[in-house]
Design an enzyme around this catalytic site. Structure first.
Site, PDB file in Angstrom:
ATOM      1  N   GLN A  91       3.370  -5.021  18.646  1.00  0.00           N
ATOM      2  CA  GLN A  91       2.850  -3.722  19.068  1.00  0.00           C
ATOM      3  C   GLN A  91       2.717  -3.595  20.593  1.00  0.00           C
ATOM      4  OE1 GLN A  91       1.153   0.102  18.947  1.00  0.00           O
ATOM      5  NE2 GLN A  91       2.376  -0.983  17.448  1.00  0.00           N
ATOM      6  N   SER A 113      -9.416   1.776  15.670  1.00  0.00           N
ATOM      7  CA  SER A 113      -8.278   2.382  14.974  1.00  0.00           C
ATOM      8  C   SER A 113      -7.738   1.462  13.881  1.00  0.00           C
ATOM      9  CB  SER A 113      -7.177   2.664  16.003  1.00  0.00           C
ATOM     10  OG  SER A 113      -6.029   3.184  15.384  1.00  0.00           O
ATOM     11  N   VAL A 114      -7.565   2.005  12.699  1.00  0.00           N
ATOM     12  CA  VAL A 114      -6.994   1.203  11.601  1.00  0.00           C
ATOM     13  C   VAL A 114      -5.660   1.789  11.118  1.00  0.00           C
ATOM     14  CG1 VAL A 114      -9.220   0.341  10.820  1.00  0.00           C
ATOM     15  CG2 VAL A 114      -8.316   2.444   9.821  1.00  0.00           C
ATOM     16  N   GLU A 165       0.818  -1.204   0.000  1.00  0.00           N
ATOM     17  CA  GLU A 165       0.000   0.000   0.000  1.00  0.00           C
ATOM     18  C   GLU A 165       0.857   1.261   0.000  1.00  0.00           C
ATOM     19  OE1 GLU A 165      -3.851  -1.448   2.559  1.00  0.00           O
ATOM     20  OE2 GLU A 165      -2.124  -0.698   3.659  1.00  0.00           O
ATOM     21  N   GLY A 225      -6.177  -4.168  16.324  1.00  0.00           N
ATOM     22  CA  GLY A 225      -5.849  -5.343  15.512  1.00  0.00           C
ATOM     23  C   GLY A 225      -6.795  -5.553  14.339  1.00  0.00           C
ATOM     24  N   GLY A 226      -8.001  -5.027  14.434  1.00  0.00           N
ATOM     25  CA  GLY A 226      -8.941  -5.141  13.309  1.00  0.00           C
ATOM     26  C   GLY A 226      -8.658  -4.021  12.348  1.00  0.00           C
ATOM     27  N   ASP A 227      -7.863  -4.299  11.311  1.00  0.00           N
ATOM     28  CA  ASP A 227      -7.385  -3.203  10.477  1.00  0.00           C
ATOM     29  C   ASP A 227      -7.356  -3.524   9.001  1.00  0.00           C
ATOM     30  OD1 ASP A 227      -5.344  -4.967  10.424  1.00  0.00           O
ATOM     31  OD2 ASP A 227      -3.790  -3.574  11.066  1.00  0.00           O
ATOM     32  N   THR A 286      -4.196  -8.177  18.324  1.00  0.00           N
ATOM     33  CA  THR A 286      -3.844  -9.490  17.785  1.00  0.00           C
ATOM     34  C   THR A 286      -3.584  -9.344  16.288  1.00  0.00           C
ATOM     35  OG1 THR A 286      -6.144 -10.056  17.355  1.00  0.00           O
ATOM     36  CG2 THR A 286      -5.256 -10.637  19.519  1.00  0.00           C
ATOM     37  N   ARG A 339       4.182   5.317  16.247  1.00  0.00           N
ATOM     38  CA  ARG A 339       3.057   6.212  15.977  1.00  0.00           C
ATOM     39  C   ARG A 339       1.714   5.552  16.281  1.00  0.00           C
ATOM     40  NH1 ARG A 339      -0.553   3.704  12.481  1.00  0.00           N
ATOM     41  NH2 ARG A 339      -0.231   4.066  10.270  1.00  0.00           N
TER      42      ARG A 339
END
Lengths: 349, 349
Positions: free
Chosen positions: A150, A302-303, A66, A235-237, A211, A122
């Site tokens: 993390q 947060s992603v 990306e 973790g859900g990103d 996770t 960050r």
């Protein structure tokens, strides 16, 4: 004799992985996190003026590469980042990143840097900055579910910015918890290793989920989350990767970075596309309410957004003179006469 | 003692401006152009399999910063390039560029390089490769209108790939023509400096326009272009910047790289959005006709596309072992245990 050495204008400071580690130690991890969070908060305060686009992905069956660009009109930044879940099996990192900061006025890069370590910093600084605005004031205990790369950065950011005194660790892989506990020994935090998520969240006012599995998982079930808790879900990103049971989402006030991106990548991909969410920058600027009551559950879904990387690049650039931890790269062709690029090449023979 | 030096996996070859010039001289400019054109042609032959997106621009009042990514499914590449027309007044370059090549399978960068010089070479190689398929077979004379940074690269590419023996130069700034003539002395080309566009095109079978002004300009008027000519129009490459009178477009068979981008940036922005154009890759693969007749006017309306940069990055990567003209950068964090990024930072103290 013609001087064929590159001109000053052609040189771009480069911060290698080794220099990034030197920078972190010169400043101190916690001070780095506090100062970086200040830059991120400053940029959230001026959120509307940023040129915002969703990240530009190139998908393959193995993963994604990306580009994440943004600009505040004066400075332009972008991050290159990959995500390849199967990399570790072959001895490679799942995520690596580098980034560039450039002047908008002339398009010249002013910083080129590794961003694997910087992104970890960050992400933690953003989490703690958000929690400062959303979590209960008296939060002193944080559960961290997922004790991978993390984890320790989160623990130190919440200690430095939110006054967290105890972290309660849980991971389905005990070696990950052991690794994190070992790294946090001597940090000043009380570290409690737990054998279940249920045990980890006991008495915690903040729950961080970080996770790494790229799949729908239920790290937190509804019964685990009591009133007055702040959930920091990082973790859900990406599409198909979430950590929370949908029932928790329905009980929470949800805060996001950039809704267009979070609805695709965040926990809220499990909800209706018009489910109400609040943009974090509106809380920070006082245009929206953060924590409504002591009993409210706040969720920072947060992603990771390009502006946070931009803040991190700005911060790092401002530390270069202080740390000296960089080298200069001859990245830009700089002929004496701009029309004489060929002559410059020819004369270098 | 723990080994804290970066692992092999963390290192990325970097080609600086000085190393790029060393590479060009080690290989030889004309041989570089011929071999690079071969890589570009190979990639045009497999055009449909590329992941193609229009470039991603960030506009400002002073100029534009663009990211140009693409991938063939195995390798991913992107170029960063700026365009700031007023830069030269302040001693900066109008255009600077750098680029990265990465492995799709694991997302790891495998090459980081300056691309200001490399872009000049790929633009010229692309032009000459297109002309090989479109220009009259017996073309020996080329006019070059606009004698800026691209001029000499064009001249040598057409010499090496198309057998051009004479270049006829014209620029509204005589010093630009003098500069180009001086640089091309000893190249084996007959170089004729002209005092008007009309004079330059006399007897030329190929006309290259590569002026730099960011505005609608009429470098070529209808009466200057006779039957059987190939026009290589590379200066009209952004919205509001064209070089040819529309009457010429209506008399020409028009060939483009990527219609979606060319209709915005190329000469054909002056035409109706459904004006027929042929994609160059279809000519190269034999799916479309190039030159219909000896009398036809063929026009390559070139704006530069990400795949050409990708070919150039591929070519350069394949020369690294041959030239040795690079250094390795410690760009990627590579902890022994991927989950122990914090421990890696901590141990570097």
């Amino acid at each position: 004799m013609q001087d064929l050495s590159p001109s000053r204008l052609a040189m771009v400071p480069f911060v290698s992985v080794a220099d990034m580690m030197r920078t972190v130690h010169a400043i101190g991890v916690e001070r780095f996190l506090i100062e970086l969070a200040g830059y991120i908060e400053d940029d959230f305060r001026r959120w509307p003026l940023f040129d915002k686009t969703p990240r530009i992905p190139s998908h393959s069956k193995e993963g994604v590469i990306e580009l994440m660009p943004t600009s505040d009109g004066e400075v332009y930044g972008f991050k290159y980042v990959n995500g390849h879940p199967k990399n570790t099996a072959a001895g490679y990192q799942t995520v690596t990143a580098f980034g560039v900061l450039a002047q908008v006025s002339n398009g010249y890069p002013v910083l080129f840097t590794e961003m694997t370590i910087l992104t970890a910093l960050r992400t933690a600084a953003t989490s703690a900055m958000a929690a400062k605005h959303l979590a209960p004031r008296d939060a002193r205990v944080m559960a961290i579910i997922g004790n991978g790369a993390q984890c320790e950065f989160q623990a130190l950011a919440f200690k430095a910015l939110c006054g967290i005194e105890e972290v309660r660790l849980f991971d389905i892989d005990r070696r990950a918890t052991q690794k994190a506990a070992r790294n946090l020994a001597g940090s000043g935090l009380k570290v409690t290793s737990c054998t279940s998520g249920q045990e980890a969240v006991a008495g915690a006012q903040i729950i961080t989920t970080c996770t790494a599995d790229k799949q729908y998982a239920t790290i937190l079930t509804d019964n685990m989350v009591g009133a007055g808790v702040h959930i920091n879900a990082i973790g859900g990103d990406c599409p198909g990767k979430t950590e929370l049971h949908a029932d928790i989402l329905h009980r929470s006030d949800i805060f996001v970075e950039y809704p267009e991106q979070t609805r695709i990548e965040g926990e809220i991909q499990a909800l209706a596309p018009d489910h109400p969410v609040t943009e974090l920058w509106e809380v920070i600027t006082g245009q929206a309410t953060g924590r409504r009551s002591e009993a409210a559950i706040t969720l920072f879904d947060s992603v990771g957004f390009a502006i946070e990387d931009f803040s991190a690049l700005r911060y790092l650039r401002d530390q270069l003179a202080r740390t000296g931890a960089f080298v200069e790269l001859d990245m830009l062709a700089d002929p004496d006469d701009p029309r004489d690029l060929f002559g410059m090449v020819q004369r270098a023979r």
